[in-house]
Design an enzyme around this catalytic site. Structure first.
Site, PDB file in Angstrom:
ATOM      1  N   SER A  55       0.836  -1.209   0.000  1.00 27.06           N
ATOM      2  CA  SER A  55       0.000   0.000   0.000  1.00 27.06           C
ATOM      3  C   SER A  55       0.871   1.259   0.000  1.00 27.06           C
ATOM      4  CB  SER A  55      -0.905   0.025   1.235  1.00 27.06           C
ATOM      5  OG  SER A  55      -1.714  -1.126   1.307  1.00 27.06           O
TER       6      SER A  55
HETATM    7  N1  SAH Z   1      -0.604  -4.883   4.197  1.00 29.19           N
HETATM    8  C1  SAH Z   1       0.044  -5.126   2.929  1.00 29.19           C
HETATM    9  C2  SAH Z   1      -0.846  -4.712   1.765  1.00 29.19           C
HETATM   10  C3  SAH Z   1      -1.030  -5.876   0.845  1.00 29.19           C
HETATM   11  S1  SAH Z   1      -2.267  -5.734  -0.392  1.00 29.19           S
HETATM   12  C4  SAH Z   1       1.403  -4.454   2.864  1.00 29.19           C
HETATM   13  O1  SAH Z   1       1.734  -3.636   3.742  1.00 29.19           O
HETATM   14  O2  SAH Z   1       2.162  -4.767   1.945  1.00 29.19           O
HETATM   15  C5  SAH Z   1      -3.553  -6.773   0.277  1.00 29.19           C
HETATM   16  C6  SAH Z   1      -3.177  -8.212   0.572  1.00 29.19           C
HETATM   17  O3  SAH Z   1      -4.362  -8.882   0.986  1.00 29.19           O
HETATM   18  C7  SAH Z   1      -2.621  -9.007  -0.617  1.00 29.19           C
HETATM   19  O4  SAH Z   1      -1.367  -9.518  -0.262  1.00 29.19           O
HETATM   20  C8  SAH Z   1      -3.643 -10.115  -0.820  1.00 29.19           C
HETATM   21  O5  SAH Z   1      -3.072 -11.346  -1.239  1.00 29.19           O
HETATM   22  C9  SAH Z   1      -4.270 -10.221   0.572  1.00 29.19           C
HETATM   23  N2  SAH Z   1      -5.601 -10.841   0.577  1.00 29.19           N
HETATM   24  C10 SAH Z   1      -6.604 -10.724  -0.334  1.00 29.19           C
HETATM   25  N3  SAH Z   1      -7.679 -11.441   0.043  1.00 29.19           N
HETATM   26  C11 SAH Z   1      -7.348 -12.042   1.240  1.00 29.19           C
HETATM   27  C12 SAH Z   1      -8.045 -12.918   2.126  1.00 29.19           C
HETATM   28  N4  SAH Z   1      -9.290 -13.324   1.889  1.00 29.19           N
HETATM   29  N5  SAH Z   1      -7.391 -13.322   3.252  1.00 29.19           N
HETATM   30  C13 SAH Z   1      -6.129 -12.901   3.533  1.00 29.19           C
HETATM   31  N6  SAH Z   1      -5.425 -12.086   2.712  1.00 29.19           N
HETATM   32  C14 SAH Z   1      -6.024 -11.653   1.580  1.00 29.19           C
END
Ligand code: SAH
Length: 206
Positions: A55
């Site tokens: 993000s």
């Molecule tokens: N907090 C992260 C942002 C990652 S983007 C950072 O600081 O880098 C959102 C993430 O949510 C992705 O890695 C995606 O794979 C995950 N995601 C999507 N659906 C999900 C679910 N149902 N359960 C767990 N993770 C999920």
């Protein structure tokens, strides 16, 4: 570069010095691909593989500020991704439990978090279910765009706890805080529009 990022976040409205200190402390360049390294402290999201993104720092700071972290708060994060947000929470004094549904991202983030010496528990699983065996949590943060608020995440919140979640139909999500007032009552507030990669319900992406 991190001091410059702090100034940018302050100008964009982040007020909490706890949050600003955390973002100034954490080496974001470790969390993204070497190809983007020189841009690591731009206020931008970047691809991290498996179709996902780390993000934008403003979004990380904004969501963290909404959580109002207190030392030793037990925090559940849905969407470990790169692990950056998890480390920001830990740096703010939280005890972090983070769930990711993409195996590769889970493995990579778990290794990096360990290398950086953060004490964060990471889990490979479906965030819609939360982590029932570790509940209740003081705070819950969802870092992917949700089509609705998963009921399990409210169930697993303590009374007085806060859930921060970008939710809604379509690509643009509304950032919401849900304060759990009692087992049956919540107070929902809206904090503007954001774009996120989707919170995926099926396991097809594995
Ligand atoms: N907090 C992260 C942002 C990652 S983007 C950072 O600081 O880098 C959102 C993430 O949510 C992705 O890695 C995606 O794979 C995950 N995601 C999507 N659906 C999900 C679910 N149902 N359960 C767990 N993770 C999920």
């Amino acid at each position: 570069m991190r001091k410059q990022l702090r100034r940018v976040l302050l100008l964009k409205g982040i007020k909490s010095s706890l949050v600003l200190d955390a973002l100034e402390e954490i080496p974001r360049h470790f969390f993204l691909d070497k190809a983007f390294e020189e841009h690591a402290y731009d206020d931008k999201a970047f691809r991290i593989g498996a179709g996902q993104t780390i993000s934008q720092p403003f979004t990380v700071a904004f969501q963290t500020e909404l959580l109002q972290i207190k030392r030793n708060d037990k925090v559940l994060e849905i969407g470990t991704g790169s692990g950056y947000q998890s480390c920001v929470l830990a740096e703010c004094g939280a005890r972090v439990y983070s769930v990711e549904r993409q195996r590769l991202l889970h493995d990579t983030a778990t290794r990096l978090i360990k290398d950086l010496n953060y004490n964060i528990k990471t889990f490979y699983g479906d965030g819609y279910l939360g982590l029932p065996s570790y509940a209740p949590f003081d705070k819950v943060i969802v870092t992917a765009g949700a089509p609705f608020i998963p009921p399990a995440l409210i169930d697993q919140l303590k009374i007085g706890g806060i859930l921060v979640i970008p939710d809604g139909e379509g690509d643009e999500k509304i950032m919401k805080t849900i304060l759990k007032i009692s087992d049956t009552e919540t107070e929902i507030k809206e904090h503007g529009k954001f774009r996120f990669v989707p919170l995926l319900e099926d396991k097809a992406g594995k």
